[in-house]
Scaffold this motif. Structure first.
Motif, PDB file in Angstrom:
ATOM      1  N   LYS A 152      -5.873  -0.655  -3.047  1.00  0.00           N
ATOM      2  CA  LYS A 152      -4.795  -1.371  -2.726  1.00  0.00           C
ATOM      3  C   LYS A 152      -3.727  -1.206  -3.960  1.00  0.00           C
ATOM      4  O   LYS A 152      -2.669  -1.501  -3.638  1.00  0.00           O
ATOM      5  CB  LYS A 152      -5.516  -2.382  -2.451  1.00  0.00           C
ATOM      6  CG  LYS A 152      -5.153  -3.485  -2.478  1.00  0.00           C
ATOM      7  CD  LYS A 152      -5.532  -4.609  -1.531  1.00  0.00           C
ATOM      8  CE  LYS A 152      -4.933  -5.673  -1.637  1.00  0.00           C
ATOM      9  NZ  LYS A 152      -4.893  -7.013  -1.213  1.00  0.00           N
ATOM     10  N   GLU A 153      -4.662  -1.313  -5.409  1.00  0.00           N
ATOM     11  CA  GLU A 153      -3.377  -1.948  -6.540  1.00  0.00           C
ATOM     12  C   GLU A 153      -3.242   0.063  -6.758  1.00  0.00           C
ATOM     13  O   GLU A 153      -1.436  -0.712  -6.466  1.00  0.00           O
ATOM     14  CB  GLU A 153      -4.067  -1.684  -7.693  1.00  0.00           C
ATOM     15  CG  GLU A 153      -5.012  -2.827  -7.824  1.00  0.00           C
ATOM     16  CD  GLU A 153      -5.513  -3.011  -9.243  1.00  0.00           C
ATOM     17  OE1 GLU A 153      -5.936  -2.912  -9.613  1.00  0.00           O
ATOM     18  OE2 GLU A 153      -6.371  -3.942  -9.134  1.00  0.00           O
ATOM     19  N   VAL A 154      -3.781   0.961  -6.523  1.00  0.00           N
ATOM     20  CA  VAL A 154      -2.542   1.862  -6.352  1.00  0.00           C
ATOM     21  C   VAL A 154      -1.719   2.429  -4.834  1.00  0.00           C
ATOM     22  O   VAL A 154      -0.379   2.463  -5.442  1.00  0.00           O
ATOM     23  CB  VAL A 154      -3.425   3.559  -6.530  1.00  0.00           C
ATOM     24  CG1 VAL A 154      -2.812   5.058  -5.644  1.00  0.00           C
ATOM     25  CG2 VAL A 154      -4.327   3.680  -7.815  1.00  0.00           C
ATOM     26  N   GLY A 155      -1.601   1.731  -4.435  1.00  0.00           N
ATOM     27  CA  GLY A 155      -1.318   1.279  -3.034  1.00  0.00           C
ATOM     28  C   GLY A 155       0.508   0.715  -3.681  1.00  0.00           C
ATOM     29  O   GLY A 155       1.138   1.051  -3.226  1.00  0.00           O
ATOM     30  N   GLN A 156       0.177  -0.371  -3.934  1.00  0.00           N
ATOM     31  CA  GLN A 156       0.784  -1.582  -4.477  1.00  0.00           C
ATOM     32  C   GLN A 156       1.341  -1.049  -5.410  1.00  0.00           C
ATOM     33  O   GLN A 156       3.322  -0.940  -5.594  1.00  0.00           O
ATOM     34  CB  GLN A 156       0.342  -2.548  -5.248  1.00  0.00           C
ATOM     35  CG  GLN A 156      -0.332  -3.469  -3.858  1.00  0.00           C
ATOM     36  CD  GLN A 156      -1.537  -4.955  -4.446  1.00  0.00           C
ATOM     37  OE1 GLN A 156      -1.821  -4.170  -5.424  1.00  0.00           O
ATOM     38  NE2 GLN A 156      -1.569  -5.837  -3.408  1.00  0.00           N
ATOM     39  N   LEU A 157       1.586  -0.012  -6.337  1.00  0.00           N
ATOM     40  CA  LEU A 157       2.137   0.131  -7.314  1.00  0.00           C
ATOM     41  C   LEU A 157       3.215   1.579  -7.262  1.00  0.00           C
ATOM     42  O   LEU A 157       4.203   1.810  -7.016  1.00  0.00           O
ATOM     43  CB  LEU A 157       1.335   1.241  -8.474  1.00  0.00           C
ATOM     44  CG  LEU A 157       0.126  -0.469  -9.601  1.00  0.00           C
ATOM     45  CD1 LEU A 157      -0.236   0.599 -10.005  1.00  0.00           C
ATOM     46  CD2 LEU A 157       1.280  -0.937 -10.247  1.00  0.00           C
ATOM     47  N   ARG A 158       2.682   2.048  -6.600  1.00  0.00           N
ATOM     48  CA  ARG A 158       3.193   3.171  -5.544  1.00  0.00           C
ATOM     49  C   ARG A 158       4.187   2.694  -4.846  1.00  0.00           C
ATOM     50  O   ARG A 158       5.085   3.332  -4.853  1.00  0.00           O
ATOM     51  CB  ARG A 158       2.673   4.537  -4.717  1.00  0.00           C
ATOM     52  CG  ARG A 158       3.159   5.269  -3.786  1.00  0.00           C
ATOM     53  CD  ARG A 158       2.142   6.019  -2.897  1.00  0.00           C
ATOM     54  NE  ARG A 158       1.327   6.696  -3.503  1.00  0.00           N
ATOM     55  CZ  ARG A 158       0.275   6.897  -3.386  1.00  0.00           C
ATOM     56  NH1 ARG A 158      -0.470   6.183  -2.291  1.00  0.00           N
ATOM     57  NH2 ARG A 158      -0.561   7.221  -3.893  1.00  0.00           N
TER      58      ARG A 158
END
Length: 178
Positions: A154-160
């Motif tokens: 989820k955090e990777v998706g938000q950062l992306r």
């Protein structure tokens, strides 16, 4: 170094030597946890072999493997509360099926399990786990790892998405040279 080199294979003997050195006060606990954390996800059989050997060692030296007995009542509740606190402060790692294994690292305790057998390691003693507890702790390891992976995804998706948003904004602000 330009090429990725595989990490050296850690053996059960190396793990056992490091655990014994820690329990003898000759090595820090971090040496054990770092070695276990570096064990690749497809080498669960190494941890399984380590757990088997630790259980043999505990059975061969009953005074080493036996925890001090406590009285019932308030002491039992204190022990339960202490274990709850230890488990809530755990970090976990799980190794892949079919040689599944798990590790829980808390402030004072290191727990190794393969779902059938397990050990609780502290600097001053080691204790074998019953198979029912080992299975529950294996599920706990896997649950913690899955939850962390979901949070990480989820955090990777938000950062992306933030990167995409910031890139499109910054690109639109660049003036064209004519």
């Amino acid at each position: 170094m330009t090429q990725d080199q595989p990490s050296p294979q850690v053996s059960a003997e190396t793990l056992l030597e490091t655990i014994r050195a820690w329990q003898a006060g000759e090595a820090p606990r971090e040496a054990v946890t770092l070695l276990l954390a570096a064990l690749p996800a497809d080498q669960g059989e190494t941890l399984q072999a380590t757990i088997r050997e630790l259980n043999h060692w505990i059975k061969a030296a009953p005074t080493q493997g036996q925890a001090k007995s406590q009285s019932q009542g308030a002491a039992h509740q204190d022990e339960t509360d202490a274990w709850r606190s230890e488990l809530m402060a755990c970090r976990a790692k799980a190794w892949s099926y079919p040689q599944g294994a798990g590790m829980l690292v808390s402030p004072a305790v290191l727990i190794l399990t393969d779902g059938n057998q397990g050990v609780i390691l502290q600097q001053d003693h080691a204790r074998a786990l019953p198979s029912s507890t080992s299975g529950s702790l294996m599920l706990l390891c896997q649950t913690i790892v899955m939850a962390q992976n979901a949070v990480d995804a989820k955090e990777v998706g938000q950062l992306r998405q933030q990167r995409i948003d910031s890139t499109s904004t910054s690109l639109s602000e660049i003036e064209v040279i004519q």
